[in-house]
Motif scaffolding. Structure first.
Motif: not given
Length: 146
Positions: A15, A134, A136-145
């Protein structure tokens, strides 16, 4: 004021996100001198346009207290960047004009160059920081999926 961030983990599934320490380090002395330069530039620019501006109007235009405006004017007077002339024929004996001296005009030009350099550097740093955020947000959204 600022704390050193913990070392970021690099293993997959972590994380933690790696952040450059350079982005978090701020030199307080540089901030202080650049703020003072910025205030001096604002005063010089205002007085170049309206030398008859009184201290209260100057303080309002700068968004500072009357005392700070007075302090700034005195600093510029002491450095020889401006000179103060009174109007003997004026009915208001407290009416003064703050005129930029040749040294003040040269200093205004130098302050403008340094101000622009700082703002361009700040813009470039912010652009890089936005790209990191941006990502980091893409990585976080990818991990959430997942």
């Amino acid at each position: 004021m600022f704390q050193k961030p913990p070392k970021a983990a690099t293993s997959s599934g972590s994380n933690y996100i790696r952040i450059s320490r350079d982005a978090l380090i701020i030199d307080a002395t540089m901030i202080g001198s650049s703020l003072q330069e910025e205030n001096h530039l604002k005063v010089l620019r205002l007085l170049a346009v309206n030398p008859h501006m009184n201290q209260r109007s100057l303080a309002n235009a700068l968004g500072v207290s009357l005392g700070k405006a007075n302090y700034c004017l005195n600093a510029l007077l002491d450095k020889g960047f401006i000179k103060m002339e009174s109007f003997r024929k004026s009915s208001n004996k407290l009416a003064y004009a703050y005129l930029l001296t040749p040294v003040g005009i040269a200093e205004k030009a130098g302050l403008t160059v340094r101000f622009l350099e700082r703002k361009v550097t700040e813009y470039e740093r912010l652009t890089r920081e936005i790209e990191v955020l941006k990502s980091e947000m893409s990585q976080i959204q990818g991990d959430a999926n997942l």
